[in-house]
Design a protein around this motif. Sequence first.
Motif, short mmCIF file in Angstrom:
data_model
loop_
_atom_site.label_atom_id
_atom_site.label_comp_id
_atom_site.label_asym_id
_atom_site.label_seq_id
_atom_site.Cartn_x
_atom_site.Cartn_y
_atom_site.Cartn_z
N PRO A 199 0.84 -1.21 0.00
CA PRO A 199 0.00 0.00 0.00
C PRO A 199 0.86 1.25 0.00
O PRO A 199 2.07 1.20 0.26
N ASN A 200 0.25 2.38 -0.27
CA ASN A 200 0.96 3.65 -0.31
C ASN A 200 1.51 3.99 1.07
O ASN A 200 0.76 4.08 2.04
N TYR A 201 2.82 4.19 1.16
CA TYR A 201 3.48 4.50 2.42
C TYR A 201 4.59 5.49 2.14
O TYR A 201 5.74 5.12 1.91
N PRO A 202 4.26 6.80 2.10
CA PRO A 202 5.24 7.82 1.69
C PRO A 202 6.52 7.78 2.51
O PRO A 202 6.49 7.56 3.73
N THR A 203 7.65 7.99 1.85
CA THR A 203 8.94 8.06 2.51
C THR A 203 9.17 9.49 2.98
O THR A 203 9.20 10.42 2.18
N VAL A 204 9.31 9.67 4.30
CA VAL A 204 9.51 10.99 4.89
C VAL A 204 10.71 10.93 5.83
O VAL A 204 10.70 10.16 6.80
N PRO A 205 11.77 11.71 5.55
CA PRO A 205 11.93 12.59 4.38
C PRO A 205 12.24 11.78 3.12
O PRO A 205 12.68 10.64 3.20
N GLN A 206 12.01 12.39 1.99
CA GLN A 206 12.26 11.74 0.71
C GLN A 206 13.72 11.33 0.60
O GLN A 206 14.62 12.03 1.05
#
Length: 306
Positions: A199-206
Motif C-alpha cells: 500500500p501507499n506508504y510515503p517516505t519521509v523525508p524523501q
Amino acid sequence: MMSSKLLSCGWLQQLLVVLLKLTLSFAGPTNGTECTARGPASYILVFTGHWSPQTFPKQYPLFRPPAQWSKLIAITHNGQHRLFQEGALASIGVQNFAEVGVTVELVKGAKDARKRRDVGAMYRTAGIPTGIGHSSTELLLQPRSPLLSLMVKVIPSPDWFVGVDSLNLCEGGQWKQEMTLDLQPLDSGTDSGFTFSSPNYPTVPQENITRITSQMPNHPANSFFYPRLTELPPIASIRLTRQSRSSARQTPMSNHILPHPIHPQRFSETPLDCEVSMWSSWGLCLGPCSRGGRPPSYPLHPLAAG
C-alpha cells in the motif's frame, strides 16, 4: 593623435574580452556532451521486458494487476537537463510517474526545458500488458540535443521503474550505429513499500533515487531480495539502431510494430531460499486450528543455507 588611437584600440579589446566571457557564462558548461555531427540521426528504439516468473519468482504478480509495463517516456536533450539522476532526489514529475504512472508533470518539465532549447523532443510508446514483451518507436536526434533519457514504470510497484539517464549517442562528429543496454529496477525514494503490491506508504523525508539489487534493500520482505544471487538478471533492456533513411521521404513508424522479429532472451531460473507449494485444499482440522482455515504451504525443494 597616435596615443588616442592606441587607447581606443585597447579599450575595444577589453570590451571584446568582457563580451566573450559573458557569452561563455550564459552558454553554461557542456559536460562533454557537445556533438559536431553535420546532421540529425534517426534511430529505432526497442524496449523489451524480461520480467518473468522464472527469472523473478518471488511474489511475481499474477493478478490485480498482473506484471506489466507502463508507457515509455523518452526525451532527447543536452547536458543542461536531466530527466532523473541516480543518487539525487526525484522531481515531482518522476515521483508521480514512478508511483502512479501520471506523466503531466514530466511533460510540463520537458516543454519548459524545450523553450530553453535544452530538450529536443519527447516520445512515448504504448504500455506492455505483460512482463515479457516489446514496444518501439522512432527517434530523431539533433546535434544540439544528442542525449537520450527514458523511464518505464514497473507495474505493480510502490515507486519502482527502469530507465536510462543521459545516454550520449554522439561521439565528436559521429553518431553511434547501435547500442544495447540491460536495465535494472530503480527506486525513486518516495514510497517505502517493500513488495510489488505494498500500500501507499510515503517516505519521509524523501530519499535519493537508488538502484535495487539482489541484496539491497537488505530485507527478506523485499520483492527483489535474492541473497543467493550476486546480481539480479536484467528485468528489461533497450536496443537502439540507427536508420539510414532518405530525408526526402520519411514514413513514421508505428510504436506497435517492431522493425524485425525479436526473440526474448532466456535466463536461468532464479533460486529461492525456500520454494513452497500452492495452497492445499480445504479440509477438517483437529487441534488448535479447528476454528477454521487452510493448512500452510510446505516446501517443495528445501535448499541448504548458502
